[in-house]
Design a protein around this motif. Structure first.
Motif, PDB file in Angstrom:
ATOM      1  N   SER A 101       6.976  -7.837   4.343  1.00 12.56           N
ATOM      2  CA  SER A 101       5.985  -8.172   3.362  1.00 12.56           C
ATOM      3  C   SER A 101       5.615  -9.471   3.357  1.00 12.56           C
ATOM      4  CB  SER A 101       6.424  -7.574   2.070  1.00 12.56           C
ATOM      5  OG  SER A 101       7.473  -8.384   1.407  1.00 12.56           O
ATOM      6  N   CYS A 138       1.441 -11.006   4.088  1.00 13.57           N
ATOM      7  CA  CYS A 138       0.636 -11.882   3.159  1.00 13.57           C
ATOM      8  C   CYS A 138       0.320 -12.763   3.738  1.00 13.57           C
ATOM      9  CB  CYS A 138       1.330 -11.786   2.001  1.00 13.57           C
ATOM     10  SG  CYS A 138       2.235 -13.400   1.750  1.00 13.57           S
ATOM     11  N   PHE A 178      -7.756  -3.226   6.456  1.00 10.72           N
ATOM     12  CA  PHE A 178      -6.766  -3.073   5.553  1.00 10.72           C
ATOM     13  C   PHE A 178      -7.058  -3.937   4.465  1.00 10.72           C
ATOM     14  CE2 PHE A 178      -4.527  -1.933   9.671  1.00 10.72           C
ATOM     15  CZ  PHE A 178      -3.960  -0.915   9.456  1.00 10.72           C
ATOM     16  N   PRO A 179      -7.871  -3.765   3.580  1.00 13.74           N
ATOM     17  CA  PRO A 179      -8.413  -4.643   2.519  1.00 13.74           C
ATOM     18  C   PRO A 179      -7.346  -5.018   1.626  1.00 13.74           C
ATOM     19  CG  PRO A 179      -9.513  -2.256   2.287  1.00 13.74           C
ATOM     20  CD  PRO A 179      -8.677  -2.343   3.364  1.00 13.74           C
ATOM     21  N   GLN A 180      -6.109  -4.178   1.574  1.00 14.13           N
ATOM     22  CA  GLN A 180      -5.046  -4.597   0.812  1.00 14.13           C
ATOM     23  C   GLN A 180      -4.417  -5.856   0.923  1.00 14.13           C
ATOM     24  OE1 GLN A 180      -5.429  -1.714   2.550  1.00 14.13           O
ATOM     25  NE2 GLN A 180      -5.695  -0.163   1.192  1.00 14.13           N
ATOM     26  N   ILE A 181      -4.560  -6.364   2.103  1.00 11.96           N
ATOM     27  CA  ILE A 181      -4.044  -7.659   2.757  1.00 11.96           C
ATOM     28  C   ILE A 181      -4.447  -8.690   1.772  1.00 11.96           C
ATOM     29  CG2 ILE A 181      -4.095  -9.436   4.529  1.00 11.96           C
ATOM     30  CD1 ILE A 181      -3.913  -6.967   6.385  1.00 11.96           C
ATOM     31  N   TRP A 216      -5.425  -8.505  -1.486  1.00 14.09           N
ATOM     32  CA  TRP A 216      -4.761  -8.353  -2.746  1.00 14.09           C
ATOM     33  C   TRP A 216      -3.118  -8.792  -2.549  1.00 14.09           C
ATOM     34  CZ3 TRP A 216      -0.062  -6.223  -4.452  1.00 14.09           C
ATOM     35  CH2 TRP A 216       0.055  -6.317  -5.921  1.00 14.09           C
ATOM     36  N   ILE A 217      -2.576  -8.552  -1.457  1.00 12.75           N
ATOM     37  CA  ILE A 217      -1.350  -9.064  -1.134  1.00 12.75           C
ATOM     38  C   ILE A 217      -1.227 -10.529  -1.052  1.00 12.75           C
ATOM     39  CG2 ILE A 217       0.754  -9.292   0.592  1.00 12.75           C
ATOM     40  CD1 ILE A 217      -0.034  -6.295   1.136  1.00 12.75           C
ATOM     41  N   SER A 218      -2.318 -11.075  -0.521  1.00 10.68           N
ATOM     42  CA  SER A 218      -2.547 -12.578  -0.505  1.00 10.68           C
ATOM     43  C   SER A 218      -2.528 -13.343  -1.559  1.00 10.68           C
ATOM     44  CB  SER A 218      -3.443 -13.046   0.779  1.00 10.68           C
ATOM     45  OG  SER A 218      -3.373 -12.489   1.953  1.00 10.68           O
ATOM     46  N   HIS A 255      -1.753 -12.349  -4.487  1.00  5.87           N
ATOM     47  CA  HIS A 255      -0.426 -12.162  -5.390  1.00  5.87           C
ATOM     48  C   HIS A 255       0.751 -12.813  -4.605  1.00  5.87           C
ATOM     49  CE1 HIS A 255      -3.379  -9.666  -7.251  1.00  5.87           C
ATOM     50  NE2 HIS A 255      -2.601 -10.222  -8.359  1.00  5.87           N
TER      51      HIS A 255
END
Length: 129
Positions: free
Chosen positions: A25, A29, A52-55, A57-59, A61
């Motif tokens: 993880s 990120c 993967f637009p979630q990347i 959000w992960i970055s 946070h």
């Protein structure tokens, strides 16, 4: 296989998966995006983010991601440490398998630790330089 050997093998397997999950993880990120940008592959990173637009959000946070990862790595490390001298079966073949599994589990944990340190470098130290 004896009950204690079975428990040790399952515990080693769980701790290896836990540590690999935690360290991967941090790569998603921070380390992979930083590596792509530093290699001049910003377009590849943009394509990756569009798929993967979630990347993003992960970055955004990354502090909480690293905190959770560090806790999972700590749990995995404690499990590895606790089981380092756990008894293996008396049967020579099962004993060899038990010791091999223990060694592989430790290597996966150490590899995961390196991945987490690499992710931490790109997330927190490299931007300061």
């Amino acid at each position: 296989m004896s009950q204690s050997g079975l428990v040790e093998t399952k515990t080693g397997y769980v701790s290896s998966l836990l540590s690999l999950f935690a360290s991967s993880s941090t790569l998603v990120c921070c380390a992979i995006p930083a590596l792509l940008v530093s290699l001049g592959a910003g377009a590849a990173l943009a394509s990756l983010v569009s798929v993967f637009p979630q990347i993003v959000w992960i970055s955004e946070h990354k502090e909480i991601i690293f905190l959770i990862s560090a806790l999972l790595m700590l749990v995995g490390g404690v499990m590895q440490w606790r089981n380092r001298y756990a008894p293996c079966p008396i049967d020579p073949d099962l004993r060899r398998t038990c010791l091999k599994t223990r060694r592989i589990s430790m290597l996966i944990y150490l590899f995961s630790l390196v991945l987490m340190i690499l992710g931490g470098w790109f997330a927190f130290i490299q931007p300061l330089l």
